[in-house]
Scaffold this motif. Structure first.
Motif, PDB file in Angstrom:
ATOM      1  N   LEU A 167      -3.853  18.692 -11.703  1.00  0.00           N
ATOM      2  CA  LEU A 167      -4.020  19.707 -10.669  1.00  0.00           C
ATOM      3  C   LEU A 167      -3.390  21.013 -11.136  1.00  0.00           C
ATOM      4  CD1 LEU A 167      -3.048  17.578  -7.528  1.00  0.00           C
ATOM      5  CD2 LEU A 167      -5.338  18.433  -8.082  1.00  0.00           C
ATOM      6  N   GLY A 168      -4.196  22.065 -11.217  1.00  0.00           N
ATOM      7  CA  GLY A 168      -3.671  23.389 -11.554  1.00  0.00           C
ATOM      8  C   GLY A 168      -3.465  24.199 -10.288  1.00  0.00           C
ATOM      9  N   PHE A 169      -2.735  25.277 -10.416  1.00  0.00           N
ATOM     10  CA  PHE A 169      -2.415  26.117  -9.257  1.00  0.00           C
ATOM     11  C   PHE A 169      -3.698  26.719  -8.673  1.00  0.00           C
ATOM     12  CE2 PHE A 169      -0.751  30.248  -7.516  1.00  0.00           C
ATOM     13  CZ  PHE A 169      -0.094  29.671  -6.432  1.00  0.00           C
ATOM     14  N   GLN A 170      -4.056  26.291  -7.474  1.00  0.00           N
ATOM     15  CA  GLN A 170      -5.235  26.777  -6.739  1.00  0.00           C
ATOM     16  C   GLN A 170      -6.529  26.573  -7.530  1.00  0.00           C
ATOM     17  OE1 GLN A 170      -3.549  26.658  -3.879  1.00  0.00           O
ATOM     18  NE2 GLN A 170      -4.874  28.303  -3.146  1.00  0.00           N
ATOM     19  N   GLU A 171      -6.495  25.594  -8.434  1.00  0.00           N
ATOM     20  CA  GLU A 171      -7.707  25.320  -9.206  1.00  0.00           C
ATOM     21  C   GLU A 171      -8.504  24.202  -8.547  1.00  0.00           C
ATOM     22  OE1 GLU A 171      -6.501  24.675 -13.247  1.00  0.00           O
ATOM     23  OE2 GLU A 171      -5.712  26.718 -13.440  1.00  0.00           O
ATOM     24  N   GLU A 172      -9.578  23.805  -9.211  1.00  0.00           N
ATOM     25  CA  GLU A 172     -10.432  22.749  -8.671  1.00  0.00           C
ATOM     26  C   GLU A 172      -9.638  21.458  -8.438  1.00  0.00           C
ATOM     27  OE1 GLU A 172     -14.688  21.722 -10.183  1.00  0.00           O
ATOM     28  OE2 GLU A 172     -13.315  20.340 -11.208  1.00  0.00           O
ATOM     29  N   ILE A 173      -9.983  20.766  -7.355  1.00  0.00           N
ATOM     30  CA  ILE A 173      -9.329  19.487  -7.035  1.00  0.00           C
ATOM     31  C   ILE A 173     -10.383  18.397  -7.104  1.00  0.00           C
ATOM     32  CG2 ILE A 173      -8.082  18.179  -5.285  1.00  0.00           C
ATOM     33  CD1 ILE A 173      -7.378  20.934  -3.979  1.00  0.00           C
ATOM     34  N   LYS A 211       0.871  -1.188   0.000  1.00  0.00           N
ATOM     35  CA  LYS A 211       0.000   0.000   0.000  1.00  0.00           C
ATOM     36  C   LYS A 211       0.899   1.227   0.000  1.00  0.00           C
ATOM     37  CE  LYS A 211      -2.127  -3.475   0.840  1.00  0.00           C
ATOM     38  NZ  LYS A 211      -2.583  -4.186  -0.354  1.00  0.00           N
ATOM     39  N   VAL A 212       0.711   2.103  -0.957  1.00  0.00           N
ATOM     40  CA  VAL A 212       1.560   3.286  -1.043  1.00  0.00           C
ATOM     41  C   VAL A 212       0.731   4.527  -0.695  1.00  0.00           C
ATOM     42  CG1 VAL A 212       3.016   4.708  -2.525  1.00  0.00           C
ATOM     43  CG2 VAL A 212       3.045   2.206  -2.757  1.00  0.00           C
ATOM     44  N   ILE A 213       1.125   5.183   0.374  1.00  0.00           N
ATOM     45  CA  ILE A 213       0.467   6.426   0.779  1.00  0.00           C
ATOM     46  C   ILE A 213       1.413   7.568   0.458  1.00  0.00           C
ATOM     47  CG2 ILE A 213      -0.429   7.749   2.728  1.00  0.00           C
ATOM     48  CD1 ILE A 213      -0.997   4.913   4.009  1.00  0.00           C
ATOM     49  N   CYS A 214       0.943   8.465  -0.409  1.00  0.00           N
ATOM     50  CA  CYS A 214       1.790   9.577  -0.846  1.00  0.00           C
ATOM     51  C   CYS A 214       1.199  10.880  -0.350  1.00  0.00           C
ATOM     52  CB  CYS A 214       1.870   9.582  -2.375  1.00  0.00           C
ATOM     53  SG  CYS A 214       2.737  11.016  -3.026  1.00  0.00           S
ATOM     54  N   VAL A 215       1.910  11.524   0.559  1.00  0.00           N
ATOM     55  CA  VAL A 215       1.487  12.856   0.996  1.00  0.00           C
ATOM     56  C   VAL A 215       2.091  13.855   0.022  1.00  0.00           C
ATOM     57  CG1 VAL A 215       1.520  14.552   2.853  1.00  0.00           C
ATOM     58  CG2 VAL A 215       1.356  12.108   3.403  1.00  0.00           C
ATOM     59  N   ASN A 216       1.208  14.504  -0.736  1.00  0.00           N
ATOM     60  CA  ASN A 216       1.654  15.418  -1.783  1.00  0.00           C
ATOM     61  C   ASN A 216       1.475  16.854  -1.302  1.00  0.00           C
ATOM     62  OD1 ASN A 216       2.126  16.946  -4.037  1.00  0.00           O
ATOM     63  ND2 ASN A 216       0.523  16.021  -5.302  1.00  0.00           N
ATOM     64  N   ASN A 217       2.590  17.519  -1.004  1.00  0.00           N
ATOM     65  CA  ASN A 217       2.513  18.935  -0.591  1.00  0.00           C
ATOM     66  C   ASN A 217       3.078  19.852  -1.675  1.00  0.00           C
ATOM     67  OD1 ASN A 217       5.194  18.387  -0.323  1.00  0.00           O
ATOM     68  ND2 ASN A 217       5.274  18.623   1.893  1.00  0.00           N
ATOM     69  N   PHE A 218       3.252  19.309  -2.862  1.00  0.00           N
ATOM     70  CA  PHE A 218       3.623  20.077  -4.062  1.00  0.00           C
ATOM     71  C   PHE A 218       5.051  20.619  -4.045  1.00  0.00           C
ATOM     72  CE2 PHE A 218      -1.013  21.088  -3.495  1.00  0.00           C
ATOM     73  CZ  PHE A 218      -1.470  20.255  -4.481  1.00  0.00           C
ATOM     74  N   GLY A 273       3.237  27.390 -12.623  1.00  0.00           N
ATOM     75  CA  GLY A 273       3.129  28.761 -12.151  1.00  0.00           C
ATOM     76  C   GLY A 273       3.448  28.943 -10.681  1.00  0.00           C
ATOM     77  N   ALA A 274       3.357  27.865  -9.890  1.00  0.00           N
ATOM     78  CA  ALA A 274       3.641  28.000  -8.455  1.00  0.00           C
ATOM     79  C   ALA A 274       5.131  28.246  -8.258  1.00  0.00           C
ATOM     80  CB  ALA A 274       3.201  26.748  -7.712  1.00  0.00           C
ATOM     81  N   SER A 275       5.459  29.007  -7.229  1.00  0.00           N
ATOM     82  CA  SER A 275       6.852  29.373  -6.989  1.00  0.00           C
ATOM     83  C   SER A 275       7.515  28.389  -6.042  1.00  0.00           C
ATOM     84  CB  SER A 275       6.894  30.788  -6.383  1.00  0.00           C
ATOM     85  OG  SER A 275       8.224  31.101  -6.032  1.00  0.00           O
ATOM     86  N   ALA A 276       8.801  28.153  -6.298  1.00  0.00           N
ATOM     87  CA  ALA A 276       9.609  27.298  -5.430  1.00  0.00           C
ATOM     88  C   ALA A 276      11.017  27.875  -5.437  1.00  0.00           C
ATOM     89  CB  ALA A 276       9.607  25.857  -5.944  1.00  0.00           C
ATOM     90  N   THR A 277      11.851  27.480  -4.480  1.00  0.00           N
ATOM     91  CA  THR A 277      13.175  28.106  -4.395  1.00  0.00           C
ATOM     92  C   THR A 277      14.010  27.848  -5.643  1.00  0.00           C
ATOM     93  OG1 THR A 277      14.102  26.204  -3.269  1.00  0.00           O
ATOM     94  CG2 THR A 277      13.245  27.966  -1.878  1.00  0.00           C
ATOM     95  N   THR A 278      13.796  26.715  -6.279  1.00  0.00           N
ATOM     96  CA  THR A 278      14.533  26.426  -7.513  1.00  0.00           C
ATOM     97  C   THR A 278      13.672  26.683  -8.751  1.00  0.00           C
ATOM     98  OG1 THR A 278      13.948  24.114  -7.148  1.00  0.00           O
ATOM     99  CG2 THR A 278      16.184  24.779  -6.546  1.00  0.00           C
ATOM    100  N   ALA A 279      12.528  27.275  -8.543  1.00  0.00           N
ATOM    101  CA  ALA A 279      11.703  27.773  -9.658  1.00  0.00           C
ATOM    102  C   ALA A 279      11.188  29.131  -9.221  1.00  0.00           C
ATOM    103  CB  ALA A 279      10.548  26.808  -9.955  1.00  0.00           C
ATOM    104  N   PRO A 280      12.125  30.064  -9.007  1.00  0.00           N
ATOM    105  CA  PRO A 280      11.749  31.343  -8.397  1.00  0.00           C
ATOM    106  C   PRO A 280      10.815  32.176  -9.265  1.00  0.00           C
ATOM    107  CG  PRO A 280      14.044  31.377  -9.116  1.00  0.00           C
ATOM    108  CD  PRO A 280      13.568  29.980  -9.275  1.00  0.00           C
ATOM    109  N   TYR A 281      10.751  31.871 -10.553  1.00  0.00           N
ATOM    110  CA  TYR A 281       9.839  32.609 -11.432  1.00  0.00           C
ATOM    111  C   TYR A 281       8.586  31.798 -11.748  1.00  0.00           C
ATOM    112  CZ  TYR A 281      14.301  34.915 -11.718  1.00  0.00           C
ATOM    113  OH  TYR A 281      15.477  35.501 -11.371  1.00  0.00           O
ATOM    114  N   GLY A 282       8.409  30.736 -10.970  1.00  0.00           N
ATOM    115  CA  GLY A 282       7.244  29.885 -11.166  1.00  0.00           C
ATOM    116  C   GLY A 282       7.597  28.609 -11.900  1.00  0.00           C
ATOM    117  N   ALA A 283       6.928  27.527 -11.540  1.00  0.00           N
ATOM    118  CA  ALA A 283       7.201  26.225 -12.170  1.00  0.00           C
ATOM    119  C   ALA A 283       6.731  26.255 -13.619  1.00  0.00           C
ATOM    120  CB  ALA A 283       6.489  25.115 -11.406  1.00  0.00           C
ATOM    121  N   GLN A 336      12.009  23.300  -2.684  1.00  0.00           N
ATOM    122  CA  GLN A 336      12.379  23.248  -4.095  1.00  0.00           C
ATOM    123  C   GLN A 336      11.221  22.703  -4.943  1.00  0.00           C
ATOM    124  OE1 GLN A 336      14.377  21.821  -1.629  1.00  0.00           O
ATOM    125  NE2 GLN A 336      15.588  23.695  -1.459  1.00  0.00           N
ATOM    126  N   VAL A 337      11.310  22.967  -6.222  1.00  0.00           N
ATOM    127  CA  VAL A 337      10.256  22.535  -7.146  1.00  0.00           C
ATOM    128  C   VAL A 337      10.245  21.005  -7.225  1.00  0.00           C
ATOM    129  CG1 VAL A 337      11.678  22.614  -9.252  1.00  0.00           C
ATOM    130  CG2 VAL A 337       9.215  23.069  -9.409  1.00  0.00           C
TER     131      VAL A 337
END
Lengths: 285, 390
Positions: free
Chosen positions: A244-250, A122-129, A145-155, A137-138
């Motif tokens: 999954l889009g940035f802050q879009e419907e889930i 059984k694989v449980i994956c906690v996805n915090n993006f 479009g979401a920002s991360a330290t290694t995608a400072p201008y957005g993924a 980091q990305v």
């Protein structure tokens, strides 16, 4: 002023001598662990026969906090470790509990092959993006479009749709929830624990310290509000449609619940057919 | 611990005409290996091909994994599940496995890593021999740790020493390397497999304590902790992080020192017991050749040729290469004038010899780039040169 001293029902399943845990206030991982403990209670599995395997990362610490035979392995390799553990000791219920970066980036190859083989884990994956432990980091799950330290201008890379990846690789049970859906998570985990074969549950969870803050999404309560307002339960939805889009419907729900012989069953069957009484099946060590 | 006998149902007792790879597989099975995971790679693949065919007949499991990263950790999972396990590879795959050599060392997981060495670096010479991974076996994973490595020089030894490899893995709860080379792996010779009652096996160090008394990393006899059986209520935790006797992460300098002292010490303090050599004509040797694996056979021929010319040469062959036979080399250095190290690389083990004998004897390397074994005449030329001043 009364003080409640009732024991938390999940406490017997935790290594309380390891508390406090390392997770940040507002982190979603602990919520999933709580659900897991409840699911185990519901599943009626003998707890001595449960093993938990984690990789590396924030969620990779789960194995160490659960009061089971537990293994904190290397980055990305929890699944092949669990595969060896399960094949050597088939009576164990083996749960891999790790994060999106661990399971899907560095461990992606192992993930698809274990699903293809239908290893009974059984694989449980906690996805915090995002990569939490290393500081934001990305990840291959970071929304465009979401920002991360290694995608400072957005993924700018297309993220994986994990349920689709799991189903197309061969998983027999696939569900996705957010940490807002605690009852659904526990229910799905209990179902997966009873199921034979490669089962996958993705749980979207807030990382307030890195993902939320960096993307100006507020705190974990704001994340819960987002999960509540933008989640749509569509059991049986086609996994193709779960991007999954940035802050879009889930879209959440149970998407796959099918039957297919497990790796051990196909192995046994093949040997028995070909070797007949020369086949000397695995003996418990 | 009481040693046990091999299972007669798994041992192919008798005389066989097989190559080193096949013999290594039979050695593993006789040693009680009941789990292997591997990924195809020349020139090692015959080992797992044979195991894949034999496994369902001897109560074992073989799984071909998606890569060497997976193979090298599947065997560790299997070991904690109760199996005796091994994996097999060659150069490029060996590089990928280093991550889990470290995990095995840190978590004290008994497991055997077989490397049928080929020429490198990178893809190098897939079908041809080399001995250029000897230092990688010693140092390839990050951090400090100790390893045990054996080096067979014949198909017979591929069988015999494989039993020792598994026994050492269990005895010291440590990763053990089986450092073959393409020549030994693909050389076909007579291999005599003894009856099971002649094969002694070191059983897993399982605790007899109750779960409430048990501490997973509390050192037992010889500094080595006992394992708990999976699924028996011990609810133990295993981590690649620095850990305390409970197996819990302990991220501080003191815990690191305590753990590392014990991990290093359990091999270093027993190095004299683990180290093993085979020696030829050393009684009066002023010139000591040092060679291992296939190269030791060529070096022995060179020694014999030198003796025909009345040059007092002899051969020291480390059968266990790691830990290195330091004591024996130092003893020989008291009377030998020169050491000639013959190895199929640009100089790896020669550095070990040189540091040990630097005060009293000269060390000369006879390297080989790999792809073929040394010619005995080339070694003899060096012996003659050395004899002029030694």
């Amino acid at each position: 002023m009364g003080v409640t001293t009732a024991i938390n029902p999940v406490e017997p399943l935790l290594r309380t001598d390891r508390m406090p845990h390392i997770w940040c206030p507002g982190c979603g991982i602990g919520t999933t662990v709580n659900c897991f403990a409840r699911a185990l209670g519901r599943s009626k599995l003998p707890l001595d026969k449960v093993a938990v395997v984690s990789g590396i990362g924030c969620t990779g610490r789960v194995a160490g906090y659960l009061q089971f035979d537990s293994f904190h392995t290397t980055h990305g390799r929890a699944i092949p470790f669990a595969t060896g553990l399960k094949l050597a000791n088939p009576e164990m219920s083996v749960v891999v509990y790790s994060g999106d970066g661990d399971l899907i980036a560095i461990g992606g190859n192992h993930f698809i092959h274990a699903a293809r083989r239908n290893v009974d884990i059984k694989v449980i994956c906690v996805n915090n993006f995002i990569y939490g432990m290393t500081g934001g980091q990305v990840a291959p799950t970071t929304p465009l479009g979401a920002s991360a330290t290694t995608a400072p201008y957005g993924a700018f890379e297309q993220p994986f749709n994990l349920p689709f990846l799991a189903e197309s690789s061969g998983a027999v049970y696939v569900a996705r929830w957010t940490v807002y859906h605690v009852q659904h998570i526990a229910h799905s985990m209990a179902e997966a624990l009873r199921k034979k074969g490669f089962s996958f549950i993705e749980i979207l969870a807030p990382c307030p310290t890195l993902y939320q803050r960096r993307n100006k999404l507020g705190d974990s309560l704001d994340a819960m509000r987002y999960y509540k307002e933008r989640s749509v339960i569509k059991n049986g939805a086609s996994t193709r449609d779960l991007d999954l889009g940035f802050q879009e419907e889930i879209i959440v729900g149970k998407f796959v619940d099918s039957e297919r012989p497990t790796l051990q069953q196909t192995m046994d069957q093949r040997y028995r057919e070909v070797l007949k009484d020369r086949y000397n099946g695995w003996r418990q060590p | 611990m009481d040693w046990v006998k091999a299972n007669p149902k798994t041992v192919l007792t008798g005389a066989h005409f097989i190559d080193g790879n096949h013999a290594a597989c039979e050695g593993a099975i006789a040693a009680g290996a009941n789990f292997a995971a591997g990924y195809p790679i020349t020139p090692s693949t015959e080992v797992v091909e044979r195991f894949a065919a034999r496994a369902p007949l001897v109560g074992a499991t073989f799984l071909q994994m998606e890569d060497e990263l997976a193979s090298s950790i599947a065997i560790l999972g299997a070991a904690w599940g109760g199996a005796k396990s091994f994996t097999v590879t060659s150069g490029p795959g060996f590089s990928l496995m280093m991550e889990h050599v470290g995990l095995a060392a840190m978590t004290e997981t008994p497991a055997v890593f077989v490397n049928v060495q080929r020429g490198g670096p990178s893809t190098g010479l897939p079908t041809l021999p080399a001995q250029a991974d000897m230092m990688q076996a010693r140092w390839g994973s990050h951090g400090d740790y100790e390893v045990i490595a054996l080096s067979p020089n014949s198909p017979q030894e591929c069988f015999d020493l494989m039993i020792d490899a598994f026994n050492l893995a269990e005895q010291y709860r440590n990763p053990v390397f089986f450092m073959m080379d393409e020549s030994v792996g693909h050389m076909t010779e007579k291999v005599v497999i003894p009856s099971a009652d002649k094969i002694d096996l070191f059983p897993r160090r399982y605790t007899s304590l109750t779960p409430s008394e048990y501490l997973p990393y509390k050192p037992g006899s010889a500094g080595i902790p006992e394992m708990a059986r999976l699924g028996q209520g011990y609810r133990f935790h295993v981590t690649g992080l620095t850990h305390d006797v409970r197996g819990y992460p302990a991220i501080n300098a003191q815990a690191q020192q305590e753990l590392m002292d014990r991990l290093m010490g359990k091999i270093r303090d027993n190095a004299g017991k683990i180290a093993r050599t085979k020696e030829h004509l050393l009684e009066d040797a002023g010139i000591v050749l040092v060679a291992y694996g296939i190269t030791s056979r060529v070096a022995l021929r060179a020694v014999q040729m030198a003796r025909e010319e009345n040059i007092p040469a002899g051969l020291l062959r480390p059968v266990v290469v790691w830990p290195f036979p330091e004591k024996r080399i130092r003893e020989l250095a008291d009377r030998a004038k020169a050491f000639i190290v013959v190895e199929m690389n640009y100089g790896q083990i020669v550095n070990e010899v040189e540091r040990l004998v630097a005060d009293c004897a000269k060390t000369v390397l006879v390297p080989h780039a790999g792809g073929a074994v040394h010619r005995p005449e080339a070694i003899l030329d060096v012996i003659r040169e050395v004899a002029k001043w030694a």
